[in-house]
Scaffold this active site. Structure first.
Site, PDB file in Angstrom:
ATOM      1  N   LYS A  90       9.394 -38.074  16.243  1.00 35.61           N
ATOM      2  CA  LYS A  90      10.408 -37.232  16.889  1.00 35.61           C
ATOM      3  C   LYS A  90       9.810 -36.202  17.858  1.00 35.61           C
ATOM      4  O   LYS A  90      10.428 -35.861  18.867  1.00 35.61           O
ATOM      5  CB  LYS A  90      11.245 -36.507  15.827  1.00 35.61           C
ATOM      6  CG  LYS A  90      12.077 -37.416  14.943  1.00 35.61           C
ATOM      7  CD  LYS A  90      13.193 -38.088  15.709  1.00 35.61           C
ATOM      8  CE  LYS A  90      14.136 -38.866  14.821  1.00 35.61           C
ATOM      9  NZ  LYS A  90      15.161 -39.600  15.584  1.00 35.61           N
ATOM     10  N   GLU A 112      21.060 -32.019  16.601  1.00 38.00           N
ATOM     11  CA  GLU A 112      21.597 -32.570  15.362  1.00 38.00           C
ATOM     12  C   GLU A 112      20.429 -33.172  14.596  1.00 38.00           C
ATOM     13  O   GLU A 112      19.418 -33.531  15.192  1.00 38.00           O
ATOM     14  CB  GLU A 112      22.659 -33.641  15.661  1.00 38.00           C
ATOM     15  CG  GLU A 112      22.139 -35.058  15.862  1.00 38.00           C
ATOM     16  CD  GLU A 112      21.183 -35.243  17.039  1.00 38.00           C
ATOM     17  OE1 GLU A 112      20.272 -36.097  16.914  1.00 38.00           O
ATOM     18  OE2 GLU A 112      21.330 -34.550  18.056  1.00 38.00           O
ATOM     19  N   SER A 378       7.175 -44.888  11.448  1.00 38.30           N
ATOM     20  CA  SER A 378       7.760 -43.834  12.283  1.00 38.30           C
ATOM     21  C   SER A 378       7.591 -42.436  11.704  1.00 38.30           C
ATOM     22  O   SER A 378       7.654 -41.442  12.427  1.00 38.30           O
ATOM     23  CB  SER A 378       9.251 -44.117  12.512  1.00 38.30           C
ATOM     24  OG  SER A 378       9.917 -44.263  11.270  1.00 38.30           O
TER      25      SER A 378
END
Length: 398
Positions: A90, A112, A378
């Site tokens: 991210k 969010e 991830s």
């Protein structure tokens, strides 16, 4: 040559676009007119690449997982996004978007989050740049990801628990969009995945494409060729998958395998398997596949993974599925849990629950001994330890 990348109208085939309320038209148009010029400018590239190197810790390793490879009878490389600062992919996107927001003169950042990793990454870059940060998070996710909530608060963010709907990612996104409607002038909305109105899916994919850029260089060093036979990643909204496949999306030598969250089973009514079940609809500003009932009402998704329980899918991935460019597999909760324990025992790596779905998809594949497989881990599993302990498989047969 046909391409699976976005066109100049913001569409991937029939999916994408910008379906937004009038009040947001100016904000979104400003972003559409600005983002490419900034992302492609030399001063942005230099600052972005310096932060990725010195702050995030890139490049992330491409690790040949020998024991996992032995189990599946091929050569499996793990792209270790779990080793980034903040513990997931991210941060690649939030650093890029905060630099863009600053160049656009915005002072207030909203976001969010589901699993909390995007929220933590956004709070991190806001602390880095001294920006105000408000993160919307479903109350259900606040409870199951409380460590990430405390991290965000420690970083100076205001975390707003959302109590509407299922109180998960969809509802957090709804609230963030409402906030943006109320503060269009000074607020920049950092969307965490390849979802939302154009240009977000393309912008997030471009910022995450550092993953596939590195895979090319690392494979060339380790395998003597710069492409794998298979690329595998989990999809909720789809940002880590978009980054993994970006530089290979039009390369037909490379097979793309995406793992979505089957939940309790695709037909159970408790699932987030959007591509298996979804019909074309509009969600959060884009045309894509959406899990909906016969009246067109969005169904509440379910997954054991807070980062995958989204009732839509990024328009890039919807198009890849429709055009049969990607094979999309559903991986259920219990399969993902077993896959996480399997990787931990075989390689000493505890993956995030999201990544565990990609690992679970390995069980549905049949590889040749010569196949080179790159699977993106991830995120790391620290945030999911309570779930892993609670859901621990009854047998040691992982």
């Amino acid at each position: 040559m046909t391409t699976f990348l976005v066109d100049n109208q913001g569409y991937y085939g029939e999916f994408g676009g910008a379906y937004i309320p009038e009040i947001l038209h100016r904000c979104v148009k400003e972003l559409q007119d600005t983002y490419l010029g900034v992302l492609q400018s030399e001063d942005f590239r230099q600052e972005y690449e310096r932060l990725l190197r010195d702050y995030v810790g890139r490049p992330s390793p491409l690790y040949l997982a020998s024991r996992l490879s032995e189990r599946y009878g091929c050569r499996i490389y793990l792209k270790r996004e779990d080793l980034n600062h903040t513990g997931a992919h991210k941060i690649n996107n939030t650093i890029g978007q905060i630099l863009l927001a600053r160049r656009m003169g915005k002072k207030r950042i909203i976001a969010e989050t589901g699993a909390g990793q995007h929220g933590v990454a956004t709070a991190t870059v806001c602390a880095l740049t001294g920006m105000e940060c408000i993160v919307y998070m479903g109350k259900t996710d606040v409870e199951r990801q409380h460590v990430n909530v405390e991290k965000m608060k420690m970083l100076g963010a205001t975390v707003v628990p959302v109590t509407s709907g299922n109180m998960t990612l969809k509802d957090a996104t709804n609230e963030a969009i409402r906030d943006w409607c109320c503060h269009p002038q000074d607020t920049y909305y950092i969307i965490g995945s390849t979802v939302g109105p154009h240009p977000y899916p393309d912008m997030v994919a471009r910022l995450q494409s550092v993953i596939s850029e590195e895979i090319r260089k690392q494979l060339l060093e380790q395998e003597g060729r710069d492409y794998p036979d298979y690329l595998m990643a989990c999809v909720g909204g789809g940002s880590n998958a978009a980054g993994t496949i970006y530089h290979y999306i039009d390369d037909q030598r490379v097979k793309i395998v995406l793992a979505e969250a089957g939940g309790k089973g695709v037909e159970s009514g408790m699932t987030a398997a959007t591509i298996a079940l979804g019909q074309t609809g509009i969600i959060h500003g884009a045309r894509t596949y959406v899990i909906q009932n016969e009246d067109g009402q969005i169904e509440e998704p379910y997954s054991i993974s807070a980062g995958l329980d989204y009732p839509g899918i990024g328009p890039m991935h919807a198009n890849l599925a429709k055009q049969k460019r990607a094979l999309v597999l559903s991986v259920n909760d219990d399969e993902a849990i077993r896959a996480a324990y399997r990787l931990t025992r075989l390689e000493g790596i505890i993956p995030a629950l999201e990544s565990a779905h990609a690992l679970g998809a390995l069980e549905q594949m049949h590889f040749r001994p010569t196949d080179v497989v790159v699977l993106t881990v991830s995120g790391r599993g620290d945030k999911d330890m309570e779930t892993y302990l609670r859901e621990r498989p009854q047998t040691e047969n992982f």
